[in-house]
Scaffold this active site. Structure first.
Site, PDB file in Angstrom:
ATOM      1  N   GLU A 156       0.425  -1.613   0.342  1.00 21.89           N
ATOM      2  CA  GLU A 156       0.465  -0.449   0.333  1.00 21.89           C
ATOM      3  C   GLU A 156       0.867   1.497   0.486  1.00 21.89           C
ATOM      4  O   GLU A 156       1.965   1.627  -0.141  1.00 21.89           O
ATOM      5  CB  GLU A 156      -1.206  -0.306   1.098  1.00 21.89           C
ATOM      6  CG  GLU A 156       0.030  -0.192   2.704  1.00 21.89           C
ATOM      7  CD  GLU A 156      -1.004  -0.400   4.220  1.00 21.89           C
ATOM      8  OE1 GLU A 156      -2.223  -0.916   4.057  1.00 21.89           O
ATOM      9  OE2 GLU A 156      -0.918   0.638   4.891  1.00 21.89           O
ATOM     10  N   HIS A 180      -4.048   3.605   8.315  1.00 21.37           N
ATOM     11  CA  HIS A 180      -2.925   2.885   8.656  1.00 21.37           C
ATOM     12  C   HIS A 180      -1.891   4.094   9.546  1.00 21.37           C
ATOM     13  O   HIS A 180      -1.911   5.309   8.464  1.00 21.37           O
ATOM     14  CB  HIS A 180      -2.107   1.754   8.027  1.00 21.37           C
ATOM     15  CG  HIS A 180      -3.141   0.546   7.884  1.00 21.37           C
ATOM     16  ND1 HIS A 180      -2.662  -0.248   6.927  1.00 21.37           N
ATOM     17  CD2 HIS A 180      -3.897  -0.513   8.295  1.00 21.37           C
ATOM     18  CE1 HIS A 180      -3.530  -1.130   6.700  1.00 21.37           C
ATOM     19  NE2 HIS A 180      -4.120  -1.416   8.377  1.00 21.37           N
TER      20      HIS A 180
END
Length: 686
Positions: free
Chosen positions: A246, A289
């Site tokens: 990611e 995150h």
């Protein structure tokens, strides 16, 4: 994020920390790279729990024991007793002496995680798995400084589901066990929910898994993609490899370089597939995150996608496509034994070909909205901090004629070196092509006393004369003092060298770690500088319910509701690839509840652009029937007028899908992401 330890032959350690007497090793030259074999867990692995008697640890131990994991007890400081029929030890050291564990699962809150890891390192536990979220960045920087001085302990995490051997029935973490089946695919991932989707896809395809390693979503990972790839390469149980990355850091770029080398030296390389989340992430935003943001000069998700594709990795746009894709690649490999991974690249390309235009890195002159995982203070507040350190601050920007010699200097976290670093650029706006990183140990107190002449090298890169060296020492030392004392993660300044040799700061952008405040109760004065009235109102409301919401610009007509940051990023990416226009990113957290679902609907429907809502839930830790019930209740309570498409996968998925289908409401239940995406896009268009 390949650390110094991952590729010691190709990435030499530039700063060697002196071994601490507290952390004994069997070698005069300790190497964290030597702990890689500790990742190969299995039926033989003896697991210890720190935080053993807590509610979550207790439930996890019961599940793991029933599955077959060999758990030898746990630790509760100062207590010696019994729990779940297993011994409770007063310390990790006592547990190490009596139970001889191979691994420790740390189940304590984020503010206690670093202390627990340190205790495990001191006891020389071979593998430590830290699952907690919101571990302060500076706590983990300190831990990595310790890890680099020893050769006994390997860390997985923090902020990760853990590591699991489906073959050996060994779970160290909180992965949803019904998704797993013994098999031959090795998986390494940053995102928890995306990894569960990947696992479920391989199980559905009849492949199963060998070993699944989570990198975690934090800025600093104890184990990275390259570490996992090295394990998978030499693992006879692993025949195919899947990588889930990611936005944020350079771990995927490091993995691409490793894969390129692997293809060249291996006659019949194992097929590798990958997915990258965050292709549509807006620049400068933190996407759920803690580590899902790109620092100045770091590649965006598109650059990572392209780097992996160039070395022959088969890319997918959604994890449900992993299983059938890998089955095809493994069949082709068995039939032809290709000598180059270029052959696998011709196999399947599920992700459509698009023009991947790189997003620009956020500029210091364009401050972003405050994020729920960080705090960026205003430039004038940053300049006030610099004034307090007696640094030269210029009230007005230099004129155009003066600006030729201006430069930028940043102090941030180097995710590859696992340490702080300075980033220099001889231009006022950081130019990745001309910038350079200067990592140094977190244990440093005086920057003039590093192993390499740090100040001299920075001065050379910036073209500063020797007369400017004292000013540069004061500037770097001042930034380092703020960085450590106020627990920053990014300090950026623009500097003008004046005619009389002074280094004048005329602009600054400072970011601070919110976990230090929220989790550990530190840095209250810094976080009082936050002004919520200037932030996006919906994002502030979402934060109160533990939801991460990012309002996306443009003509977004589809509201998204997803559990898990990685899956939420991928949902926006995949819907966009299918022709949809998303209004938001929304992560309810890894464990969605009826309360968070209802709060999420309220936030999403407050945006008048939203014409349809897409709910994408992977029921790993939470059952799909519970989520379905929450969706139905929220839909009725709120009197929703917009249609809702629901894709439920995971535990009790069939029951949940049936509940949605039979609700009699404007809810549409799907199993397939492709079908669900087409439906929500058509509803939003109508």
């Amino acid at each position: 994020m390949a650390g110094f330890h991952a590729l010691p032959a190709r990435m030499p350690l530039r700063h060697t920390l002196k071994p601490s007497r507290r952390f004994s090793t069997s070698s005069w030259r300790p190497s964290y790279a030597g702990t890689l074999p500790n990742l190969k867990i299995g039926a033989h692995t003896r697991v210890l729990f720190q935080g053993f008697t807590g509610r979550k640890a207790t439930a996890n131990v019961q599940e793991s024991l029933a599955w077959g994991t060999k758990i030898v007890g746990g630790v509760k400081p100062g207590v010696e007793s019994e729990h779940l029929g297993l011994p409770v030890f007063p310390s990790v050291r006592a547990a190490q002496q009596k139970a001889k564990p191979d691994a420790s699962a740390i189940y304590v809150p984020g503010n206690q995680t670093a202390q627990a890891i340190e205790e495990a390192i001191e006891a020389e536990i071979p593998l430590v798995v830290a699952v907690a979220e919101h571990v302060p960045i500076h706590d983990i920087l300190r831990i990595h400084a310790m890890l680099q001085t020893q050769s006994k302990t390997r860390l997985v995490g923090a902020n990760c589901p853990g590591i699991i051997s489906a073959i050996g029935k060994c779970r160290i973490g909180f992965q949803p066990l019904p998704c797993f089946a013994p098999g031959n695919v090795g998986i390494v991932a940053k995102s928890g929910t995306l990894s569960y989707e990947t696992v479920a896809s391989t199980t559905r395809a009849g492949l199963g898994q060998s070993l699944c390693i989570s990198m975690g979503g934090d800025v600093l990972a104890g184990t990275n993609f390259v570490d996992a790839l090295e394990i998978f390469e030499n693992d006879p149980d692993t025949e195919g490899i899947m990588l889930v990355g990611e936005i944020g850091g350079t771990a995927e770029m490091d993995a691409a370089e490793w894969i390129r080398d692997y293809q060249r030296r291996c006659a019949s390389p194992k097929p590798i597939m990958a997915l990258i989340g965050g292709l549509e992430a807006p620049p400068g935003r933190i996407m759920g995150h803690a580590g899902a943001w790109a620092a100045p000069g770091e590649p965006d998700a598109r650059a990572k996608y392209q780097a992996l594709e160039r070395v022959g990795v088969t890319m997918v746009n959604h994890p449900e496509k992993f299983g059938e894709g890998m089955r095809s690649l493994l069949g082709r490999r068995a039939a032809s034994k290709p000598s180059s991974a270029i052959n696998q690249k011709r196999g399947i390309h599920i992700m459509r070909r698009t023009t991947l235009t790189p997003h620009a890195s956020p500029s210091i002159s364009h401050p972003q909205k405050t994020q729920t995982r960080s705090l960026y203070i205003k430039p004038f507040q940053a300049l006030d901090m610099l004034n307090l350190e007696a640094l030269t601050v210029r009230e007005t920007p230099p004129s155009e004629s003066e600006a030729k010699s201006n430069f930028s200097l940043s102090l941030t976290v180097d995710r590859t070196a696992l340490s702080p670093c300075f980033i220099t650029s001889p231009t006022p706006d950081l130019n990745p092509e001309h910038s350079r990183k200067f990592p140094f140990p977190y244990t440093t107190t005086d920057l003039r006393n590093t192993k390499i002449p740090l100040i001299r090298d920075i001065a050379l890169k910036l073209g500063l004369s020797e007369t400017a060296h004292p000013q540069l020492v004061a500037l770097t030392q001042g930034l380092w003092k703020i960085f450590r004392e106020k627990e920053a993660f990014s300090l950026e300044v623009k500097v003008h060298p004046s005619a009389d040799g002074k280094l004048e700061i005329y602009d600054a952008r400072f970011g601070f770690d919110d976990a230090a405040y929220r989790s550990a109760g530190r840095q209250e004065e810094v976080h009082k500088l936050r002004n919520k009235e200037e932030e996006v109102p919906e994002e502030v409301v979402a934060e109160k319910d533990g939801i991460v919401y990012v309002k996306l610009d443009g003509e977004g007509s589809i509201g998204t509701l997803v559990n898990g940051a990685g899956l939420a990023m991928n949902t926006v990416d995949a819907l966009t690839i299918h022709g949809g226009h998303c209004a938001n990113f929304l992560d309810t957290g890894g464990k969605a509840t009826s309360q968070t679902v209802k709060a999420s609907f309220q936030i999403i429907t407050s945006d008048p652009r939203v014409k349809a809502i897409f709910v994408n839930i992977f029921g790993g830790l939470t059952r799909c029937d519970m989520i379905a019930e929450g969706i139905i209740l929220a839909f009725r309570d709120l009197g929703l007028k917009v249609p809702v498409v629901v894709r439920l996968r995971g535990t009790n998925e069939e029951v949940g899908q049936k509940m949605i289908a039979e609700s009699g409401l404007s809810l549409h239940a799907f199993d397939s992401f492709e079908d669900a995406a087409k439906k929500v896009i058509s509803l939003a268009s109508a």
